[in-house]
Design a protein around this motif. Sequence first.
Motif, PDB file in Angstrom:
ATOM      1  N   THR A  16      79.361 -32.402 -38.457  1.00 50.88           N
ATOM      2  CA  THR A  16      78.469 -31.552 -37.670  1.00 50.88           C
ATOM      3  C   THR A  16      78.950 -30.106 -37.681  1.00 50.88           C
ATOM      4  O   THR A  16      78.160 -29.182 -37.894  1.00 50.88           O
ATOM      5  N   GLY A  17      80.243 -29.891 -37.466  1.00 54.12           N
ATOM      6  CA  GLY A  17      80.783 -28.531 -37.464  1.00 54.12           C
ATOM      7  C   GLY A  17      80.571 -27.833 -38.799  1.00 54.12           C
ATOM      8  O   GLY A  17      80.125 -26.684 -38.847  1.00 54.12           O
ATOM      9  N   LYS A  18      80.871 -28.526 -39.882  1.00 50.62           N
ATOM     10  CA  LYS A  18      80.717 -27.925 -41.217  1.00 50.62           C
ATOM     11  C   LYS A  18      79.263 -27.624 -41.529  1.00 50.62           C
ATOM     12  O   LYS A  18      78.928 -26.544 -42.024  1.00 50.62           O
ATOM     13  N   LEU A  19      78.395 -28.575 -41.277  1.00 47.71           N
ATOM     14  CA  LEU A  19      76.980 -28.378 -41.578  1.00 47.71           C
ATOM     15  C   LEU A  19      76.368 -27.296 -40.693  1.00 47.71           C
ATOM     16  O   LEU A  19      75.574 -26.472 -41.163  1.00 47.71           O
ATOM     17  N   TYR A  20      76.727 -27.286 -39.411  1.00 47.78           N
ATOM     18  CA  TYR A  20      76.205 -26.264 -38.496  1.00 47.78           C
ATOM     19  C   TYR A  20      76.601 -24.871 -38.984  1.00 47.78           C
ATOM     20  O   TYR A  20      75.771 -23.963 -39.041  1.00 47.78           O
ATOM     21  N   ARG A  21      77.878 -24.701 -39.347  1.00 48.09           N
ATOM     22  CA  ARG A  21      78.339 -23.392 -39.841  1.00 48.09           C
ATOM     23  C   ARG A  21      77.601 -22.983 -41.110  1.00 48.09           C
ATOM     24  O   ARG A  21      77.226 -21.828 -41.279  1.00 48.09           O
ATOM     25  N   ALA A  22      77.363 -23.937 -42.006  1.00 49.52           N
ATOM     26  CA  ALA A  22      76.678 -23.628 -43.266  1.00 49.52           C
ATOM     27  C   ALA A  22      75.225 -23.208 -43.025  1.00 49.52           C
ATOM     28  O   ALA A  22      74.757 -22.217 -43.596  1.00 49.52           O
ATOM     29  N   VAL A  23      74.518 -23.944 -42.194  1.00 50.90           N
ATOM     30  CA  VAL A  23      73.120 -23.611 -41.919  1.00 50.90           C
ATOM     31  C   VAL A  23      73.034 -22.285 -41.165  1.00 50.90           C
ATOM     32  O   VAL A  23      72.190 -21.437 -41.471  1.00 50.90           O
ATOM     33  N   ARG A  24      73.916 -22.095 -40.207  1.00 51.32           N
ATOM     34  CA  ARG A  24      73.937 -20.833 -39.452  1.00 51.32           C
ATOM     35  C   ARG A  24      74.219 -19.662 -40.387  1.00 51.32           C
ATOM     36  O   ARG A  24      73.590 -18.611 -40.290  1.00 51.32           O
TER      37      ARG A  24
END
Length: 153
Positions: A16-24
Amino acid sequence: MNRDEAMRVNRALTKTGKLYRAVRARKLAALDLHPGQDVLLWLLAEEEDGMTVSQLAARVGVEPPTATRSLARMEKRGLFRREPVPADRRQVRIVLTEEARRLLPAIEAAWVELADEVVGDLPPEQRAAVVAALEHANDRMRAQVGAAEPAED
């Protein structure tokens, strides 16, 4: 908590942390911003008279040199100006320019879009439960690292 459940929690949080940072990062790139600059702009917008780098760094939960590096990119874009602190001419306040203020609605729209993409299809009570669980987890982790303020990214 058993091992399998612990592994599932750790995998979910990491992903979740990695994907959230990437999308953001993608959403902010469309505004020609880097992750973290959105938070700096938003915090500065809350203070009409601006903040010193030290004050801003403390609010974000980072060291002043880290905030200074982020501000250097933003300064090149003309997103803020430096003004002397009346009580201490050795210090300067970071004050947003009108160009930066014009970005704020787009930043907030990106945040709304991102939140909606992540949990928007959940019923309101489940969204509230997800947010409560994340806030609880943040509080527990903040206690582990001894942070007084939540660190923004």
